[in-house]
Write a protein that holds these residues in place. Sequence first.
Motif, mmCIF file in Angstrom:
data_model
loop_
_atom_site.group_PDB
_atom_site.id
_atom_site.type_symbol
_atom_site.label_atom_id
_atom_site.label_comp_id
_atom_site.label_asym_id
_atom_site.label_seq_id
_atom_site.Cartn_x
_atom_site.Cartn_y
_atom_site.Cartn_z
ATOM 1 N N HIS A 333 -4.753 13.531 -10.451
ATOM 2 C CA HIS A 333 -3.629 12.942 -11.724
ATOM 3 C C HIS A 333 -3.229 11.743 -11.563
ATOM 4 C CE1 HIS A 333 0.135 15.901 -11.215
ATOM 5 N NE2 HIS A 333 0.738 14.160 -11.765
ATOM 6 N N PHE A 334 -2.428 11.903 -10.160
ATOM 7 C CA PHE A 334 -2.054 10.703 -9.027
ATOM 8 C C PHE A 334 -3.494 10.540 -9.017
ATOM 9 C CE2 PHE A 334 0.177 14.782 -7.921
ATOM 10 C CZ PHE A 334 1.421 14.607 -7.889
ATOM 11 N N GLY A 335 -2.832 8.621 -8.990
ATOM 12 C CA GLY A 335 -3.731 7.682 -8.932
ATOM 13 C C GLY A 335 -4.227 6.512 -9.909
ATOM 14 N N MET A 336 -4.830 5.846 -9.712
ATOM 15 C CA MET A 336 -5.233 5.003 -10.795
ATOM 16 C C MET A 336 -7.501 4.713 -10.538
ATOM 17 S SD MET A 336 -4.366 1.383 -9.911
ATOM 18 C CE MET A 336 -5.872 0.370 -10.756
ATOM 19 N N GLY A 337 -8.105 4.330 -11.845
ATOM 20 C CA GLY A 337 -9.144 4.299 -11.362
ATOM 21 C C GLY A 337 -9.977 5.371 -10.496
ATOM 22 N N ARG A 338 -11.160 4.899 -9.900
ATOM 23 C CA ARG A 338 -11.674 5.836 -8.703
ATOM 24 C C ARG A 338 -10.912 6.519 -7.633
ATOM 25 N NH1 ARG A 338 -15.994 5.360 -6.680
ATOM 26 N NH2 ARG A 338 -16.417 2.767 -6.713
ATOM 27 N N SER A 339 -9.703 5.645 -7.040
ATOM 28 C CA SER A 339 -8.619 5.698 -6.340
ATOM 29 C C SER A 339 -7.898 7.230 -6.649
ATOM 30 C CB SER A 339 -7.972 5.084 -6.174
ATOM 31 O OG SER A 339 -8.647 3.764 -5.783
ATOM 32 N N ARG A 340 -8.456 8.314 -6.683
ATOM 33 C CA ARG A 340 -7.094 8.855 -6.545
ATOM 34 C C ARG A 340 -6.254 10.446 -5.716
ATOM 35 N NH1 ARG A 340 -7.385 7.894 -11.829
ATOM 36 N NH2 ARG A 340 -6.094 9.972 -11.644
ATOM 37 N N GLY A 341 -5.160 10.496 -6.556
ATOM 38 C CA GLY A 341 -4.571 11.540 -5.198
ATOM 39 C C GLY A 341 -3.239 9.835 -4.677
ATOM 40 N N THR A 342 -3.017 10.720 -3.904
ATOM 41 C CA THR A 342 -1.788 9.591 -2.825
ATOM 42 C C THR A 342 -2.634 8.980 -1.459
ATOM 43 O OG1 THR A 342 -0.973 11.198 -1.849
ATOM 44 C CG2 THR A 342 -0.388 10.807 -4.056
ATOM 45 N N LEU A 343 -1.571 7.517 -1.425
ATOM 46 C CA LEU A 343 -1.950 6.655 -0.753
ATOM 47 C C LEU A 343 -1.307 6.915 0.737
ATOM 48 C CD1 LEU A 343 -4.308 6.426 1.429
ATOM 49 C CD2 LEU A 343 -4.421 3.051 0.426
ATOM 50 N N PRO A 344 -0.796 7.558 1.904
ATOM 51 C CA PRO A 344 0.597 6.884 2.795
ATOM 52 C C PRO A 344 0.265 5.496 3.541
ATOM 53 C CG PRO A 344 -1.314 8.959 3.258
ATOM 54 C CD PRO A 344 -1.633 8.387 2.560
ATOM 55 N N MET A 345 0.686 4.813 2.792
ATOM 56 C CA MET A 345 1.071 3.444 3.319
ATOM 57 C C MET A 345 1.316 2.826 4.342
ATOM 58 S SD MET A 345 -1.147 1.320 1.462
ATOM 59 C CE MET A 345 -0.809 0.624 1.164
ATOM 60 N N GLN A 346 1.713 2.045 4.716
ATOM 61 C CA GLN A 346 2.261 2.010 6.470
ATOM 62 C C GLN A 346 3.498 0.655 6.406
ATOM 63 O OE1 GLN A 346 -1.031 3.871 8.863
ATOM 64 N NE2 GLN A 346 -1.146 4.202 7.120
ATOM 65 N N LEU A 347 3.964 -0.090 5.933
ATOM 66 C CA LEU A 347 4.664 -0.722 6.409
ATOM 67 C C LEU A 347 5.064 -1.182 7.905
ATOM 68 C CD1 LEU A 347 6.994 -0.773 3.218
ATOM 69 C CD2 LEU A 347 4.842 -2.285 3.527
ATOM 70 N N ALA A 348 4.593 -2.881 8.515
ATOM 71 C CA ALA A 348 4.328 -2.876 9.628
ATOM 72 C C ALA A 348 4.559 -4.305 9.817
ATOM 73 C CB ALA A 348 3.326 -2.354 9.964
ATOM 74 N N GLY A 349 5.241 -4.699 11.258
ATOM 75 C CA GLY A 349 5.182 -5.854 11.162
ATOM 76 C C GLY A 349 6.047 -6.259 11.109
ATOM 77 N N ASN A 350 6.520 -7.668 10.638
ATOM 78 C CA ASN A 350 7.717 -8.589 10.581
ATOM 79 C C ASN A 350 8.351 -8.263 8.956
ATOM 80 O OD1 ASN A 350 9.488 -10.049 10.024
ATOM 81 N ND2 ASN A 350 8.872 -12.274 11.029
ATOM 82 N N ILE A 351 8.699 -6.880 9.277
ATOM 83 C CA ILE A 351 9.049 -6.182 7.817
ATOM 84 C C ILE A 351 11.042 -5.940 8.081
ATOM 85 C CG2 ILE A 351 7.847 -3.968 8.128
ATOM 86 C CD1 ILE A 351 7.573 -5.543 4.757
ATOM 87 N N LYS A 352 11.434 -5.658 7.148
ATOM 88 C CA LYS A 352 13.055 -5.145 7.560
ATOM 89 C C LYS A 352 12.913 -3.367 7.305
ATOM 90 C CE LYS A 352 17.216 -6.156 5.306
ATOM 91 N NZ LYS A 352 17.752 -6.710 4.219
#
Lengths: 524, 175
Positions: A333-352
């Motif tokens: 029940h998490f997610g949208m369309g055919r992308s279900r569940g969660t995704l651990p995103m990683q914020l990297a590089g020049n980011i505060k």
Amino acid sequence: MSGLGGAVKIYVPRDAAALSVGAERTAQAIVTQAQRRGVAVELIRNGSRGLLWLEPLVEVEVEGTRMAYGPVRSEDVAGLFEAGFTSGRAHPLGHGVTEQIPYFKRQERLTFARVGLTDPRSLADYVAHGGYRGLRAALALKPAEIVAAVTASGLRGRGGAAFPAGIKWKTVLGAEASQKYVVCNADEGDSGTFSDRMLMEGDPFVLIEGMTIAGLATGATRGYIYLRWEYPQAKLALEAAIGAAYAANYLGPNIQGSGQAFDLEVRMGAGAYICGEETSLLESLEGKRGQVRFKPPLPAIQGLFGKPTVINNVITFASVPIILDRGAEYYQHFGMGRSRGTLPMQLAGNIKHGGLVEIAFGMTLRELMEDFGGGSLSGRPIRAVQVGGPLGAYLPESQFDTPLDYEAFAAVKGMLGHGGIVVFDDTVDMAAQARYAMEFCAIESCGKCTPCRIGSIRGVEVIDRLIAGEQAAKQETILRDLCETLTYGSLCALGGLTPYPVLSALNHFPEDFVKPVRASSASG
Amino acid sequence: MSSQSPRRVIPIKAEPPSNLSAAERSAVLEACARLKELPGALLPILHAVQEALQFVPKDAVPLIARELNLSVAEVHGVVSFYHYFRHSRPGRHVVHLCRAEACQALGAPALEAHAKSSLKIEFHGTTADGAISLEPVYCLGNCALGPSLMIDEELHGRVTADRFDALVSQSRERA
Ligand SMILES: Cc1cc2nc3c(=O)[nH]c(=O)nc-3n(C[C@H](O)[C@H](O)[C@H](O)COP(=O)(O)O)c2cc1C
Ligand code: SF4
Ligand code: FES
């Protein structure tokens, strides 16, 4: 739970990122100061909560609630004791209750539920926080029922290609063989990604549990974790957890008295990006050069040592226990369309505010970079973002509203891949980034296909001539032709997708490839 | 390339000629004896040799080949495929400097230039005093806290030029 004999529980991460900014010295300073002041402290070395700009993030447990302080350098520790941080008092480095920090609170932590919360060396802590409930559920099911649950959850591989995990498992289950294998791809080579590392260091048991369930589901009795050498802390964490799991019969010949066997060991890679590609990884595990195999046969039919093999990414396996525990519908029940569940995103590089953000699919890239990331670290405008690792496209500002969803990214000729987001401010030279993409392909090519092995070297030369302004129009034509040859003449995505970063840089930022502009911006 | 026949090597167990020291030779033989029964033993053995000797000496290759019943070409092919295995003795400490995109976004190219000029070496080189070798690496998984480097097995983030100099001089002071 209160600490040992009234001792204050203090958490200092042993996560490699936290160690990289001094967590070990901070931990030592806490021990020294506590002794000097006669304060009884129980020091717990947890994983990272993923708020990496606050590392070393120290947490103090006050009446069952964890309070965050960070970044805490060793020289800050005496002042924190003075201010009474052991009773959760205010201090300029204080952030209140950890789980109320908006960056954390707004996440949907399913796969990372325990990372940073528990002691990754403690099996008892793992079990006390819901660990091994998925395995218990799986032990009560038939293999085909486990596979059906994974299929129904909609879980797709988190390593990059997003292939449905259940379908792969079903193929292995259906294959007849004297031996089958479960292999975990822990090669995490993409720049901008560190979720596998954080998970292995912060909650290694969940990976072991997920792989064990995969073994039960497919009839595989032997597993390998192929880990890149660049992750020595993850190796220590995994080996400790595997030892503890064996000692408690969660691994070995008779898992929890079920009569089912599963053995697991860690194998180290040796610095080859291509060994993240699954067939190259299998070659490497067999002790060979990591050259990509032709497919078919699929690894699910003829994988490691020619036997049927489940190969999945760390996060894919680590998402399985919660699916078995809470049910496929819960995850689905998490997610949208055919992308279900969660995704651990990683914020990297020049980011505060760099770090790990586990959220359901569907948030836009801009929301993630601004609401979570807080904009660039330098404070300058964000000009380009590379999503999905070194083979991912560079997106310009006009595409920042793309939702985080596999299909939506494919529609803008990008890919979510393993969820890495690398942010660049307006000082970036996109011609240099395009050149690097070609150079990386040349360095890491396995050598099997001529376009990839030789074409990438030519690509670097052509970009050099293009930015030097030598017959620019002609060079651009050659570069585009070369990219087309790479796209259609490569066996795997290293050669096949290198055109993504190269052409997206050229198409969205053509001004950087024009000589006079470069000359003036280089001096600025 | 690969033949169908299971026997890939002439079964002569003579000691291949070599310039290995006695200590090096016994480290190689120890690694082989301990690990050769593992399925896919070659990478674990190469790791063990490099851990013991800091590199995989050229003359270790025929010895490993003999112990594993592989051809010298096969073992050489594997050693040379992987960036991590070194063919020559490194300095006392190895600095792996990240060159990948997330670190680039925070100034890795400038740090690389500083590293090379202050150490007076290029990548794969070793300083004149034998203290430091410099190697490129493509991501250390510390991409939110770049630029990053690893000295031996110790990871460092947010590395400025000054911090680099301090880390190098601390390493020089250590044995
Ligand atoms: C060049 C290349 C590098 C890859 N690197 C990785 C990697 O580091 N980690 C990973 O899990 N998958 C990587 N993959 C994807 C794997 O080939 C494969 O799809 C994945 O291991 C399958 O697991 P999953 O279905 O759970 O994602 C890579 C693919 C290519 C073509
Ligand atoms: S595209 Fe490159 S890395 Fe992939 S199989 Fe061909 S030569 Fe090897
Ligand atoms: S890009 Fe340098 S650590 Fe990942």
